[in-house]
Scaffold this motif. Structure first.
Motif, PDB file in Angstrom:
ATOM      1  N   LYS A 631      38.177 138.825   6.344  1.00  0.00           N
ATOM      2  CA  LYS A 631      39.208 139.829   6.237  1.00  0.00           C
ATOM      3  C   LYS A 631      40.560 139.122   6.177  1.00  0.00           C
ATOM      4  O   LYS A 631      40.715 138.013   6.667  1.00  0.00           O
ATOM      5  CB  LYS A 631      39.161 140.779   7.439  1.00  0.00           C
ATOM      6  CG  LYS A 631      37.857 141.535   7.560  1.00  0.00           C
ATOM      7  CD  LYS A 631      37.879 142.478   8.747  1.00  0.00           C
ATOM      8  CE  LYS A 631      37.881 141.706  10.061  1.00  0.00           C
ATOM      9  NZ  LYS A 631      37.837 142.593  11.223  1.00  0.00           N
ATOM     10  N   LYS A 632      41.552 139.804   5.593  1.00  0.00           N
ATOM     11  CA  LYS A 632      42.813 139.113   5.317  1.00  0.00           C
ATOM     12  C   LYS A 632      43.506 138.638   6.589  1.00  0.00           C
ATOM     13  O   LYS A 632      44.051 137.531   6.625  1.00  0.00           O
ATOM     14  CB  LYS A 632      43.756 140.032   4.531  1.00  0.00           C
ATOM     15  CG  LYS A 632      45.063 139.328   4.179  1.00  0.00           C
ATOM     16  CD  LYS A 632      45.985 140.201   3.367  1.00  0.00           C
ATOM     17  CE  LYS A 632      47.297 139.496   3.107  1.00  0.00           C
ATOM     18  NZ  LYS A 632      48.247 140.310   2.337  1.00  0.00           N
ATOM     19  N   ASP A 633      43.513 139.465   7.645  1.00  0.00           N
ATOM     20  CA  ASP A 633      44.220 139.050   8.851  1.00  0.00           C
ATOM     21  C   ASP A 633      43.564 137.827   9.480  1.00  0.00           C
ATOM     22  O   ASP A 633      44.249 136.905   9.948  1.00  0.00           O
ATOM     23  CB  ASP A 633      44.304 140.204   9.860  1.00  0.00           C
ATOM     24  CG  ASP A 633      42.946 140.852  10.118  1.00  0.00           C
ATOM     25  OD1 ASP A 633      41.972 140.515   9.419  1.00  0.00           O
ATOM     26  OD2 ASP A 633      42.856 141.702  11.029  1.00  0.00           O
ATOM     27  N   ILE A 634      42.229 137.785   9.488  1.00  0.00           N
ATOM     28  CA  ILE A 634      41.522 136.621  10.022  1.00  0.00           C
ATOM     29  C   ILE A 634      41.711 135.428   9.091  1.00  0.00           C
ATOM     30  O   ILE A 634      41.896 134.290   9.536  1.00  0.00           O
ATOM     31  CB  ILE A 634      40.030 136.930  10.216  1.00  0.00           C
ATOM     32  CG1 ILE A 634      39.847 138.095  11.208  1.00  0.00           C
ATOM     33  CG2 ILE A 634      39.272 135.703  10.702  1.00  0.00           C
ATOM     34  CD1 ILE A 634      38.411 138.514  11.398  1.00  0.00           C
ATOM     35  N   MET A 635      41.679 135.692   7.774  1.00  0.00           N
ATOM     36  CA  MET A 635      41.876 134.617   6.808  1.00  0.00           C
ATOM     37  C   MET A 635      43.241 133.965   6.987  1.00  0.00           C
ATOM     38  O   MET A 635      43.374 132.733   6.956  1.00  0.00           O
ATOM     39  CB  MET A 635      41.741 135.174   5.385  1.00  0.00           C
ATOM     40  CG  MET A 635      41.979 134.118   4.302  1.00  0.00           C
ATOM     41  SD  MET A 635      42.025 134.820   2.633  1.00  0.00           S
ATOM     42  CE  MET A 635      40.292 135.259   2.439  1.00  0.00           C
ATOM     43  N   ALA A 636      44.292 134.785   7.196  1.00  0.00           N
ATOM     44  CA  ALA A 636      45.636 134.230   7.378  1.00  0.00           C
ATOM     45  C   ALA A 636      45.702 133.355   8.624  1.00  0.00           C
ATOM     46  O   ALA A 636      46.322 132.284   8.621  1.00  0.00           O
ATOM     47  CB  ALA A 636      46.658 135.365   7.464  1.00  0.00           C
ATOM     48  N   ARG A 637      45.048 133.790   9.702  1.00  0.00           N
ATOM     49  CA  ARG A 637      45.069 133.009  10.945  1.00  0.00           C
ATOM     50  C   ARG A 637      44.342 131.680  10.775  1.00  0.00           C
ATOM     51  O   ARG A 637      44.841 130.626  11.182  1.00  0.00           O
ATOM     52  CB  ARG A 637      44.423 133.823  12.067  1.00  0.00           C
ATOM     53  CG  ARG A 637      44.516 133.117  13.426  1.00  0.00           C
ATOM     54  CD  ARG A 637      43.947 133.978  14.545  1.00  0.00           C
ATOM     55  NE  ARG A 637      42.512 134.155  14.428  1.00  0.00           N
ATOM     56  CZ  ARG A 637      41.904 135.314  14.246  1.00  0.00           C
ATOM     57  NH1 ARG A 637      42.615 136.417  14.136  1.00  0.00           N
ATOM     58  NH2 ARG A 637      40.591 135.388  14.158  1.00  0.00           N
ATOM     59  N   GLU A 638      43.171 131.708  10.154  1.00  0.00           N
ATOM     60  CA  GLU A 638      42.414 130.466   9.973  1.00  0.00           C
ATOM     61  C   GLU A 638      43.081 129.558   8.938  1.00  0.00           C
ATOM     62  O   GLU A 638      43.042 128.340   9.061  1.00  0.00           O
ATOM     63  CB  GLU A 638      40.977 130.790   9.548  1.00  0.00           C
ATOM     64  CG  GLU A 638      40.162 131.473  10.632  1.00  0.00           C
ATOM     65  CD  GLU A 638      40.060 130.639  11.899  1.00  0.00           C
ATOM     66  OE1 GLU A 638      40.098 129.399  11.803  1.00  0.00           O
ATOM     67  OE2 GLU A 638      39.977 131.219  12.989  1.00  0.00           O
ATOM     68  N   ALA A 639      43.705 130.155   7.914  1.00  0.00           N
ATOM     69  CA  ALA A 639      44.409 129.346   6.919  1.00  0.00           C
ATOM     70  C   ALA A 639      45.591 128.625   7.551  1.00  0.00           C
ATOM     71  O   ALA A 639      45.851 127.454   7.246  1.00  0.00           O
ATOM     72  CB  ALA A 639      44.874 130.229   5.765  1.00  0.00           C
TER      73      ALA A 639
END
Length: 716
Positions: A631-639
């Motif tokens: 999901k985008k919010d998790i993707m942004a955090r891991e990125a």
């Protein structure tokens, strides 16, 4: 003649003493799963058995029943009953309801497999509704959780899901809405709003939970917003405000639903705080939630000064300083450390610091013409910026060559002379009384013609230019004087140098004032503002008192404020922007060295495709593949975690520098990105959820409970 249908005969139900039962090794369940045996024992102790055991008689060598029975289906219940017996809560020979299978049509293994495969797990929606029914019967979340061995938080989550619009629950029952989407809808109790948002997203490709939450909260204010922190959740709720909470995500306190009420509470509180500050003697106080960057431009700043030391305080300070210096010198010469001396030095240092940090105060005269800006800091604390003098409040200086003892009016014009012979006229900076000369007198001295004055002063100007060009040092000071007048004395008299500075404020950029660069510029500006003289007329002489390094530093500060490398779609400045790159290369400037990093907030403003491209450029295709399903919010955090330490920059911040190392991410601006860059150190580790075996889509904590028992070999 029709063949008769053979009737099915059910297996008999019998009550068999527990001590006549034994665990069958033919039970197909061998892996621990679900509720633990201890929890099942507690449940049986509360509500008794609600499902009989499936047993088969144990036969001897001749095929006769021995009186013992094995349990191939229901082994977990059998073990749970054993725990109750060990706890003395159940008798060893307690009759246990059993279904006895004496037939040979199926094997024990088949019965065990059928019992586990044929049962269907409860649909989550049925569980939500069942929890709601128990809540309606008077059970609180803690009691429901205790009875079914889940946390009270989980019960509250299930109850919240059951409260979602019935229209959306029906869609979830039909698998037309995912559970993650239903969780997103649960942050509000407004069913009409829930259905309105679903109608909007159901017909678009944007159906992610984070987007649903954004739509449901687009008219709300986050609880960690500066306004909410300043007012306080208790005051907001006391005024009738409602706070939305998300039981499934970290919501930092939720969302304040009534933005208008919050704004009114902020203004009311700011008004009280501003009035309190104004009573301290300031002429004005201007309060706002936030001011644009550069809001103090054109105002003179006054500063507080430390209170003067009395003779006794000065004497004490000098004595402490002398004692400290002597003790410090002796300690430096000592061969071994002495804790007592160190403690004494700390004590003396603290006393000296207390005197140096004595209270500061403003000059009451200056305070009476100055004001204060009051705003909210990013953390919600009250931020007070005192000591600004507006141009209209500056003291006015009388002009005109009035003789000593003569009075001029408020506008600087001379009053009629005492003899009353006529009005005074100011021409070319000199006072001329027409009545002092007789009309028709040929030898009267008349002003020079304007054209002649122009010609003469033009000659003087060129001569001054020529002389100034021959003295580099004076030319530098003259330019510095002109710049400093414009930067620090906006409404000061003009300089003879026709030079002007233009400085953009960029007030439309949110959060710019809180950056480290803006903070350093402000601190440097205020430091110079403190050192420069209060009157513009004294600036010229002051500049000559500075050493060369200080003059250059002040010059650089003034010039730096004119730099503008902002890309504006409506203002094509290609040559100016190209020059900014030239200047950056000359300075060996790099945004990574300046402290810029790709934060979660920045990445959240990008599309998922751009987030993946950033990770691919910085860490390679393998790293991008690790997060491309998130999901985008998790993707942004891991990125953000993957990009940490990678020196990656977005295109507008990149600078083409000749001679950079081939692995430098800045080279990506030229399009030479291989997508297979080498991982360096810990920055290339797996995302946190992969490294820790945590499911990023699960809202349940990962546990590892189980039971070690010698009996549990074939069944649990």
């Amino acid at each position: 003649m029709a063949k008769a249908i053979q009737k099915i005969a059910m297996n008999a139900a019998e009550n068999i003493p527990y001590d006549k039962l034994m665990l069958s090794q033919k039970n197909v369940r061998r892996i621990k799963d679900g509720v633990s045996i201890e929890q099942l024992a507690e449940d049986i102790g509360r509500r008794k058995l609600i499902q009989s055991l499936n047993v088969r008689p144990v036969l001897d060598g001749e095929g006769e029943e021995t009186g013992m029975f094995e349990v191939p289906a229901g082994g977990r219940r059998f073990l749970a009953l054993g725990i109750l017996i060990k706890q003395k809560r159940l008798a060893k020979n307690e009759p246990i309801p059993c279904i006895v299978n004496r037939g040979q049509e199926t094997s024990a293994e088949e019965d065990s497999l059928a019992e586990n495969l044929r049962r269907a797990d409860l649909h989550p929606l049925d569980q939500f509704r069942a929890f709601r029914t128990l809540s309606d019967q008077g059970l609180d979340p803690e009691e429901i959780g205790a009875r079914f061995f889940v946390s009270p938080a989980t019960v509250r989550q299930r109850l919240r899901l059951a409260s979602v619009s019935s229209k959306l629950l029906d869609l979830y029952e039909k698998d037309e809405i995912r559970l993650e989407q239903l969780m997103a809808f649960s942050i509000t109790d407004d069913h009409a709003r829930q259905e309105q948002v679903w109608d909007r997203v159901s017909s678009s490709h944007m159906q992610e939970p984070y987007y649903i939450r954004r739509l449901l909260t687009e008219t709300t204010v986050r609880a960690d917003d500066r306004r909410a922190v300043y007012v306080g959740a208790e005051a907001y709720e006391a005024a009738g405000g409602v706070i939305l909470r998300d039981l499934f995500e970290q919501d930092s306190g939720g969302w304040l639903q009534d933005a208008a009420l919050l704004e009114q509470l902020v203004f009311d509180k700011l008004k009280v705080d501003a009035e309190t500050i104004r009573t301290e003697g300031w002429k004005w106080v201007e309060a706002a939630i936030s001011f644009p960057y550069g809001h103090t431009s054109g105002m003179r700043r006054i500063y507080a000064a430390a209170q003067e030391l009395s003779a006794e305080e000065l004497e004490r300070y000098n004595a402490l300083k002398a004692e400290y210096d002597k003790l410090d010198a002796d300690y430096a010469a000592a061969e071994e450390a002495d804790e007592a001396i160190e403690a004494k030095l700390d004590q003396l240092g603290a006393e000296l610091d207390a005197i140096d940090d004595r209270p500061q105060s403003y000059d009451p005269v200056l305070k009476a013409i100055a004001g204060v800006f009051v705003t909210l800091a990013a953390n919600g604390e009250l931020q007070v910026e005192p000591g600004f003098v507006r141009a209209e409040d500056e003291p006015r200086t009388e002009t005109g060559d009035v003789g000593e003892g003569d009075d001029g009016d408020a506008e600087g014009e001379t009053q009629p002379n005492d003899d009353g012979d006529g009005d005074g006229v100011v021409v070319n900076g000199r006072l001329v009384n027409d009545s002092s000369a007789d009309d028709g007198e040929d030898d009267a001295i008349k002003p020079l013609p304007d054209r002649l004055v122009f010609d003469l002063t033009a000659q003087r100007t060129l001569a001054l230019r020529n002389a100034l060009a021959g003295d580099v040092d004076i030319a530098f000071v003259a330019a510095l004087h002109a710049f400093a007048l414009q930067v620090f004395y906006r409404f000061a008299p003009d300089t003879c140098l026709e030079m002007s500075l233009k400085s953009g404020s960029f007030s439309q950029v949110d959060g710019l004032a809180e950056t480290s660069w803006a903070t350093e510029i402000t601190e440097r500006h205020e430091a110079w503002d403190r050192d420069l003289p209060d009157e513009a007329e004294r600036l010229w002489d002051f500049l000559f008192t500075l050493d060369e390094a200080s003059r250059k530093a002040l010059f650089a500060h003034c010039v730096s404020l004119t730099l503008n490398a902002v890309v504006e779609p409506w203002n094509r400045r290609s040559k100016a922007l190209a020059h900014a790159d030239v200047l950056g290369r000359s300075l060996q400037f790099d945004m990574v060295d300046a402290g810029w990093t790709p934060t979660v907030e920045f990445l959240g403003r990008l599309t998922k495709v751009r987030i993946l491209q950033a990770v691919r450029e910085a860490r390679g295709a393998d790293s991008a593949q690790l997060i491309d399903h998130m999901k985008k919010d998790i993707m942004a955090r891991e990125a953000a975690r993957l990009l940490e330490g990678s020196n990656w920059l977005p295109e507008p911040l990149r600078l083409e520098v000749v001679g950079k190392a081939s692995g430098d991410v800045s080279d990506a601006a030229a399009g030479d990105v291989s997508g297979e860059m080498t991982f360096d150190g810990d920055a290339a580790e797996l995302p946190a959820f992969l490294a820790d075996d945590v499911d990023p889509y699960s809202d349940e904590p990962v546990t590892n409970d189980g039971m070690e028992t010698d009996q549990l070999q074939a069944a649990e």
